[in-house]
Design an enzyme around this catalytic site. Structure first.
Site, mmCIF file in Angstrom:
data_model
loop_
_atom_site.group_PDB
_atom_site.id
_atom_site.type_symbol
_atom_site.label_atom_id
_atom_site.label_comp_id
_atom_site.label_asym_id
_atom_site.label_seq_id
_atom_site.Cartn_x
_atom_site.Cartn_y
_atom_site.Cartn_z
ATOM 1 C CD1 TRP A 194 35.066 39.047 36.259
ATOM 2 C CD2 TRP A 194 36.037 40.599 37.545
ATOM 3 N NE1 TRP A 194 36.407 38.758 36.314
ATOM 4 C CE2 TRP A 194 37.028 39.685 37.094
ATOM 5 C CE3 TRP A 194 36.413 41.662 38.361
ATOM 6 C CZ2 TRP A 194 38.369 39.819 37.435
ATOM 7 C CZ3 TRP A 194 37.753 41.796 38.704
ATOM 8 C CH2 TRP A 194 38.713 40.879 38.244
ATOM 9 C CG ASP A 275 36.051 46.942 36.626
ATOM 10 O OD1 ASP A 275 37.058 47.218 35.943
ATOM 11 O OD2 ASP A 275 35.835 45.798 37.059
ATOM 12 C CE LYS A 311 39.019 40.056 29.188
ATOM 13 N NZ LYS A 311 39.560 40.330 30.523
#
Length: 466
Positions: A194, A275, A311
């Site tokens: 990311w 993560d 999300k």
């Protein structure tokens, strides 16, 4: 100096001489010169010229103390949205930012979120400050979602949890903890990862290196390279792992590969750091998407886990997440939590309450919780559907025989297309499809109606641009 300060190119010689003489008289005392070219704080002033009719005069402008600050480059992800907004072509498509969209390509607020917010309004809850560690009900709920409500590590009180500012803020707290209490320790991050991971660790002054992850030849996982690099890292390194739905590739290890990864990390006495930004949003199952974290916890390993609810609950703007540290003892967990609070206090004092209450209400109400799981399955299902349709169009339209099956092997909201920067530029310049320059597209921003158009663009860019 007088001629620099005042230019009189078009007036009569006698008039010019008269004005210049007056200026010279004033400058003899030094006061006019100092006030014209230096501010009250003795900082020099820059000089700019202005034209008034036929007389050109110099105007003193104070130099900024910020003149040495350069313009920052645009964010590689958020900058995509800005470019998309400026495009007036009706065919344009934004596949850059990872945010869920409906089939009509509109933002979606979960129905269960609306219900939780209405409940909060009915209760008339206040807006008082939260404690530094955040909302207690949220912290309990988020740890139970991650590890499982019946997990012994929770009953033994070995998990230190504080609410963070979504995934980014939670990662930043953990990075500061590493820098402060593990001086010199390096963190390994996947290549690619990311886009904000490197920024976070750079700002926290935590050194990092990369382990191999993506194999461009297969558009899949370079598992052998990953294992080799983790083995080669200095003992006691932190290893950043994506719990599910790897960003940007969408390529996850198999359950058997996760076991091998855990073996190597244990053998090298490394510190696993997860993560988890897509729990429940990748497969549609909260438990399945947390299986990697629970595997490591079951082995008795100490670990860190950052969570985000951007999300899976669509709480993008609420900035709600958590950092969890699984310790070997309750005493260690208490001390770690105290130090995370100490880090958070000068950063942001305490976290926002609104999103945390939404999460706590959804998880704490059985009816809301079941409705949330249904909506997650719906969102994950829509993404799986457009992924399948994109693959179908790529396979049927590309007559070269290229194998596009990697699209189906990836999971979550992203697909790593394998397109290089030039090919990605062609997607934008010719087809008005906006994406990151590493070839990542967000399938969450794709509709079934646009799959054929996207397939045409990918095939053209792949075969006709080198």
């Amino acid at each position: 100096m007088a001629s620099t300060f005042l230019s009189l190119p078009s007036v009569s010689p006698s008039a010019a001489q008269s004005v210049q003489d007056k200026c010279k008289d004033k400058m003899k005392s030094g006061n006019a010169f100092k006030s014209a070219f230096f501010g009250k704080d003795k900082q020099p002033l820059s000089v700019k010229t202005k034209s008034h009719g036929r007389i050109t005069m110099a105007v003193a402008v104070k130099a900024s103390r910020f003149d040495n600050i350069t313009m920052a480059p645009p964010d590689p992800i958020l900058g995509v949205s800005e470019a998309f907004k400026a495009d007036t072509n009706e065919l344009k498509l934004n596949l850059g930012v990872g945010a869920y969209r409906t089939e009509e390509l509109q933002p979606y607020v979960l129905k269960v979120v609306r219900k939780a917010e209405n409940l909060m309004l009915e209760r008339g809850e206040n807006k008082e400050y939260l404690p530094i560690e955040g909302l207690a009900a949220f912290n309990k709920a988020t740890a139970e979602l991650l590890f499982g409500a019946d997990n012994p590590v929770l009953h033994e009180q070995r998990v230190a949890t504080i609410q963070g500012l979504s995934g980014t803020g939670s990662l930043r707290i953990a990075a500061a903890l590493i820098e402060r209490y593990f001086p010199g320790a390096k963190i390994l991050i996947s290549s690619p990862t990311w886009g904000n991971h490197k920024n976070i660790f750079n700002d926290a002054r935590v050194p990092w290196s990369e382990y191999r992850y993506y194999d461009p030849k297969t558009v899949g996982l370079d598992f052998d390279g990953m294992i080799e690099d983790i083995k080669a890292a200095p003992e006691g390194s932190f290893v950043l792992l994506h719990g599910c739905a790897h960003n940007p590739t969408g390529i996850d290890p198999t359950p058997q590969q996760w076991e091998k990864i855990a073996d190597v990390i244990q053998e090298k006495n490394h510190f696993p750091f997860f993560d988890v930004a897509y729990q429940g949003f990748a497969s549609g199952s909260l438990d399945e998407d947390a299986s990697s974290v629970r595997l490591f916890a079951a082995r008795g390993m100490e670990l860190l886990v950052a969570q985000s609810y951007s999300k899976n609950l669509g709480l993008y703007a609420e900035r709600v997440g958590a950092i969890n540290v699984l310790c070997s003892s309750p005493d260690a967990a208490i001390r770690v939590k105290s130090q995370m609070k100490r880090i958070a206090r000068p950063m942001y004092s305490n976290p926002p309450v609104h999103g945390a209450r939404i999460v706590a209400n959804v998880v704490g109400n059985p009816d809301f919780f079941n409705e949330w799981k249904d909506e997650m399955e719906m969102m994950a299902g829509r993404i799986k559907s457009v992924r399948q349709k994109l693959y179908n169009n790529l396979s049927s339209k590309d007559k070269t025989g290229k194998d596009w099956s990697f699209v189906l092997k990836q999971i979550g909201m992203f697909s790593f297309t394998g397109l290089n920067k030039a090919q990605s530029d062609n997607m934008t310049d010719k087809w008005h499809i906006y994406m990151t320059k590493d070839g990542r597209i967000s399938l969450a921003g794709l509709s079934a109606a646009k799959c054929e158009y996207l397939a045409d663009a990918i095939i053209d860019s792949y075969h006709n641009v080198s």
